[in-house]
Design a protein around this motif. Structure first.
Motif, mmCIF file in Angstrom:
data_model
loop_
_atom_site.group_PDB
_atom_site.id
_atom_site.type_symbol
_atom_site.label_atom_id
_atom_site.label_comp_id
_atom_site.label_asym_id
_atom_site.label_seq_id
_atom_site.Cartn_x
_atom_site.Cartn_y
_atom_site.Cartn_z
ATOM 1 N N ARG A 112 37.440 50.647 49.658
ATOM 2 C CA ARG A 112 36.311 49.714 49.725
ATOM 3 C C ARG A 112 36.116 49.001 48.390
ATOM 4 O O ARG A 112 35.818 47.811 48.346
ATOM 5 C CB ARG A 112 35.033 50.446 50.129
ATOM 6 N N LEU A 113 36.285 49.724 47.300
ATOM 7 C CA LEU A 113 36.166 49.135 45.966
ATOM 8 C C LEU A 113 37.238 48.056 45.763
ATOM 9 O O LEU A 113 36.937 46.954 45.297
ATOM 10 C CB LEU A 113 36.297 50.219 44.897
ATOM 11 N N TYR A 114 38.482 48.363 46.130
ATOM 12 C CA TYR A 114 39.572 47.388 46.001
ATOM 13 C C TYR A 114 39.338 46.175 46.893
ATOM 14 O O TYR A 114 39.608 45.043 46.500
ATOM 15 C CB TYR A 114 40.922 48.013 46.331
ATOM 16 N N MET A 115 38.824 46.398 48.102
ATOM 17 C CA MET A 115 38.580 45.276 49.008
ATOM 18 C C MET A 115 37.465 44.386 48.472
ATOM 19 O O MET A 115 37.458 43.187 48.717
ATOM 20 C CB MET A 115 38.230 45.770 50.419
ATOM 21 N N GLY A 116 36.526 44.960 47.713
ATOM 22 C CA GLY A 116 35.486 44.163 47.089
ATOM 23 C C GLY A 116 36.028 43.314 45.942
ATOM 24 O O GLY A 116 35.479 42.256 45.630
ATOM 25 N N MET A 117 37.101 43.764 45.324
ATOM 26 C CA MET A 117 37.684 43.045 44.194
ATOM 27 C C MET A 117 38.891 42.200 44.587
ATOM 28 O O MET A 117 39.494 41.570 43.730
ATOM 29 C CB MET A 117 38.110 44.040 43.112
ATOM 30 N N ILE A 118 39.257 42.176 45.872
ATOM 31 C CA ILE A 118 40.483 41.488 46.271
ATOM 32 C C ILE A 118 40.414 39.988 46.019
ATOM 33 O O ILE A 118 41.407 39.362 45.666
ATOM 34 C CB ILE A 118 40.852 41.801 47.737
ATOM 35 N N GLU A 119 39.236 39.393 46.166
ATOM 36 C CA GLU A 119 39.111 37.949 45.916
ATOM 37 C C GLU A 119 39.383 37.634 44.441
ATOM 38 O O GLU A 119 40.035 36.634 44.138
ATOM 39 C CB GLU A 119 37.738 37.438 46.338
ATOM 40 N N GLU A 120 38.898 38.484 43.541
ATOM 41 C CA GLU A 120 39.168 38.294 42.120
ATOM 42 C C GLU A 120 40.656 38.428 41.833
ATOM 43 O O GLU A 120 41.222 37.658 41.049
ATOM 44 C CB GLU A 120 38.388 39.304 41.287
ATOM 45 N N ARG B 246 43.100 37.835 43.928
ATOM 46 C CA ARG B 246 43.763 36.643 44.469
ATOM 47 C C ARG B 246 43.543 35.435 43.570
ATOM 48 O O ARG B 246 44.459 34.639 43.365
ATOM 49 C CB ARG B 246 43.247 36.360 45.876
ATOM 50 N N GLU B 247 42.332 35.293 43.022
ATOM 51 C CA GLU B 247 42.062 34.182 42.108
ATOM 52 C C GLU B 247 42.901 34.306 40.841
ATOM 53 O O GLU B 247 43.445 33.313 40.346
ATOM 54 C CB GLU B 247 40.582 34.120 41.760
ATOM 55 N N ASP B 248 43.024 35.540 40.307
ATOM 56 C CA ASP B 248 43.867 35.756 39.130
ATOM 57 C C ASP B 248 45.326 35.412 39.442
ATOM 58 O O ASP B 248 46.018 34.801 38.621
ATOM 59 C CB ASP B 248 43.771 37.208 38.650
ATOM 60 N N ALA B 249 45.780 35.801 40.633
ATOM 61 C CA ALA B 249 47.149 35.477 41.037
ATOM 62 C C ALA B 249 47.338 33.973 41.156
ATOM 63 O O ALA B 249 48.376 33.433 40.744
ATOM 64 C CB ALA B 249 47.483 36.162 42.359
ATOM 65 N N GLN B 250 46.331 33.278 41.679
ATOM 66 C CA GLN B 250 46.407 31.821 41.815
ATOM 67 C C GLN B 250 46.481 31.159 40.434
ATOM 68 O O GLN B 250 47.239 30.214 40.241
ATOM 69 C CB GLN B 250 45.185 31.313 42.588
#
Length: 162
Positions: free
Chosen positions: A81-89, A91-95
Protein backbone atom coordinates in the motif's frame (compact mmCIF):
# COMPACT_ATOMS: atom_id res chain seq x y z
CA UNK A 1 7.74 -1.07 -30.28
CA UNK A 2 10.35 -1.97 -32.87
CA UNK A 3 13.14 -1.48 -30.32
CA UNK A 4 11.32 -3.69 -27.79
CA UNK A 5 10.68 -6.38 -30.40
CA UNK A 6 14.33 -6.24 -31.47
CA UNK A 7 15.49 -6.82 -27.89
CA UNK A 8 13.04 -9.69 -27.38
CA UNK A 9 13.98 -11.25 -30.73
CA UNK A 10 17.70 -10.97 -29.93
CA UNK A 11 17.21 -12.55 -26.50
CA UNK A 12 15.09 -15.35 -27.96
CA UNK A 13 17.72 -16.01 -30.61
CA UNK A 14 20.43 -16.26 -27.94
CA UNK A 15 18.29 -18.63 -25.86
CA UNK A 16 17.47 -20.80 -28.87
CA UNK A 17 21.13 -21.37 -29.66
CA UNK A 18 21.05 -23.79 -26.72
CA UNK A 19 17.58 -25.28 -27.32
CA UNK A 20 16.70 -25.71 -30.96
CA UNK A 21 13.10 -25.08 -32.04
CA UNK A 22 11.45 -24.59 -28.63
CA UNK A 23 10.90 -20.84 -28.83
CA UNK A 24 7.33 -21.10 -27.50
CA UNK A 25 8.58 -22.48 -24.17
CA UNK A 26 11.34 -19.85 -23.97
CA UNK A 27 9.09 -16.89 -24.82
CA UNK A 28 7.52 -16.58 -21.36
CA UNK A 29 10.94 -16.54 -19.68
CA UNK A 30 12.28 -13.97 -22.15
CA UNK A 31 9.25 -11.71 -21.64
CA UNK A 32 9.53 -12.07 -17.87
CA UNK A 33 13.23 -11.21 -17.93
CA UNK A 34 12.54 -8.19 -20.19
CA UNK A 35 9.84 -6.86 -17.84
CA UNK A 36 11.92 -7.37 -14.69
CA UNK A 37 15.21 -5.89 -15.95
CA UNK A 38 15.86 -2.24 -15.02
CA UNK A 39 15.98 0.13 -17.98
CA UNK A 40 18.99 2.38 -18.48
CA UNK A 41 16.81 5.41 -19.15
CA UNK A 42 14.66 5.21 -16.00
CA UNK A 43 16.59 3.02 -13.58
CA UNK A 44 13.30 1.18 -12.97
CA UNK A 45 11.79 -2.03 -14.31
CA UNK A 46 8.59 -1.90 -16.38
CA UNK A 47 7.02 -4.25 -13.80
CA UNK A 48 7.73 -1.86 -10.91
CA UNK A 49 6.38 1.13 -12.85
CA UNK A 50 3.09 -0.73 -13.38
CA UNK A 51 2.62 -2.60 -10.09
CA UNK A 52 4.66 -0.47 -7.67
CA UNK A 53 6.93 -3.27 -6.47
CA UNK A 54 9.69 -5.51 -7.73
CA UNK A 55 8.89 -8.98 -9.00
CA UNK A 56 10.68 -12.09 -7.91
CA UNK A 57 13.00 -13.62 -10.45
CA UNK A 58 11.94 -17.12 -11.52
CA UNK A 59 15.09 -18.60 -9.96
CA UNK A 60 14.07 -17.11 -6.59
CA UNK A 61 10.67 -18.80 -6.67
CA UNK A 62 12.10 -22.32 -6.53
CA UNK A 63 15.14 -21.66 -4.34
CA UNK A 64 15.43 -20.55 -0.75
CA UNK A 65 16.28 -16.90 -0.30
CA UNK A 66 16.25 -14.30 2.45
CA UNK A 67 13.24 -12.63 0.88
CA UNK A 68 11.23 -15.85 0.82
CA UNK A 69 12.31 -17.06 4.25
CA UNK A 70 11.36 -13.77 5.96
CA UNK A 71 8.08 -13.17 4.14
CA UNK A 72 5.32 -11.74 6.34
CA UNK A 73 1.94 -11.31 4.64
CA UNK A 74 0.71 -8.42 6.84
CA UNK A 75 3.97 -6.49 6.49
CA UNK A 76 3.91 -7.14 2.75
CA UNK A 77 0.38 -5.69 2.47
CA UNK A 78 1.39 -2.55 4.42
CA UNK A 79 4.52 -2.08 2.28
CA UNK A 80 2.55 -2.68 -0.93
CA UNK A 81 0.00 0.00 0.00
CA UNK A 82 2.88 2.36 0.79
CA UNK A 83 4.52 1.66 -2.60
CA UNK A 84 1.20 2.10 -4.42
CA UNK A 85 0.84 5.50 -2.74
CA UNK A 86 4.27 6.51 -4.05
CA UNK A 87 3.94 4.98 -7.53
CA UNK A 88 2.92 8.28 -9.15
CA UNK A 89 6.08 9.93 -7.80
CA UNK A 90 8.15 7.03 -9.12
CA UNK A 91 6.53 7.35 -12.55
CA UNK A 92 7.11 11.11 -12.58
CA UNK A 93 10.79 10.57 -11.66
CA UNK A 94 11.05 8.01 -14.47
CA UNK A 95 9.46 10.47 -16.90
CA UNK A 96 11.99 13.15 -15.87
CA UNK A 97 14.85 10.69 -16.37
CA UNK A 98 13.51 9.77 -19.83
CA UNK A 99 13.31 13.46 -20.78
CA UNK A 100 16.89 14.02 -19.57
CA UNK A 101 18.07 10.97 -21.53
CA UNK A 102 16.34 12.26 -24.67
CA UNK A 103 17.96 15.68 -24.22
CA UNK A 104 21.41 14.08 -23.87
CA UNK A 105 20.79 11.97 -26.97
CA UNK A 106 19.57 14.99 -28.94
CA UNK A 107 22.55 17.06 -27.82
CA UNK A 108 24.93 14.26 -28.88
CA UNK A 109 23.44 13.93 -32.36
CA UNK A 110 23.06 17.69 -32.85
CA UNK A 111 26.73 18.22 -31.95
CA UNK A 112 27.60 16.52 -35.24
CA UNK A 113 25.30 18.76 -37.31
CA UNK A 114 26.91 21.69 -39.09
CA UNK A 115 24.64 24.71 -39.27
CA UNK A 116 24.35 26.34 -42.68
CA UNK A 117 23.03 29.79 -43.29
CA UNK A 118 21.98 30.95 -46.73
CA UNK A 119 21.32 34.47 -47.91
CA UNK A 120 19.27 35.85 -50.78
CA UNK A 121 21.33 35.52 -53.95
CA UNK A 122 23.31 32.42 -52.88
CA UNK A 123 23.52 29.51 -55.30
CA UNK A 124 22.39 26.13 -53.91
CA UNK A 125 21.92 22.58 -55.13
CA UNK A 126 18.80 20.57 -54.41
CA UNK A 127 18.79 16.86 -53.62
CA UNK A 128 17.02 14.71 -56.21
CA UNK A 129 14.13 12.90 -54.52
CA UNK A 130 13.13 9.35 -55.52
CA UNK A 131 9.87 10.52 -57.12
CA UNK A 132 11.67 13.04 -59.37
CA UNK A 133 14.66 10.84 -60.24
CA UNK A 134 14.99 9.77 -63.87
CA UNK A 135 14.68 5.98 -63.78
CA UNK A 136 16.52 5.46 -67.07
CA UNK A 137 19.71 6.98 -65.59
CA UNK A 138 19.95 4.14 -63.07
CA UNK A 139 22.68 4.10 -60.41
CA UNK A 140 24.80 6.68 -62.21
CA UNK A 141 22.06 9.34 -62.26
CA UNK A 142 22.59 12.69 -60.56
CA UNK A 143 21.93 12.97 -56.84
CA UNK A 144 21.78 16.77 -56.92
CA UNK A 145 20.18 19.21 -59.33
CA UNK A 146 20.60 22.89 -59.87
CA UNK A 147 22.16 25.34 -59.21
CA UNK A 148 19.25 27.42 -57.96
CA UNK A 149 19.48 31.01 -56.84
CA UNK A 150 17.73 31.96 -53.59
CA UNK A 151 15.21 34.75 -54.33
CA UNK A 152 13.46 35.25 -50.97
CA UNK A 153 13.81 34.13 -47.37
CA UNK A 154 10.81 32.82 -45.45
CA UNK A 155 12.69 32.23 -42.17
CA UNK A 156 14.20 35.64 -41.49
CA UNK A 157 17.42 35.14 -43.43
CA UNK A 158 18.44 31.67 -42.17
CA UNK A 159 17.49 28.91 -44.53
CA UNK A 160 18.05 25.23 -43.79
CA UNK A 161 19.94 23.15 -46.39
CA UNK A 162 17.81 21.31 -48.95
Amino acid sequence: MEAVNKIIKHTLKAKLEEKKGTWTEELTQVLWSYNTTPRTTTGETPFSLVYGCEAMVLVEVGARSFRRDNYDIEENEVNHRLYMGMIEETREDAQIMIAAYQQRTTRHYNSKVRAWTFKVGDLVLRRVMPNTKVVSHGVFGANLEGPYKIKTSALGGNLPPQ
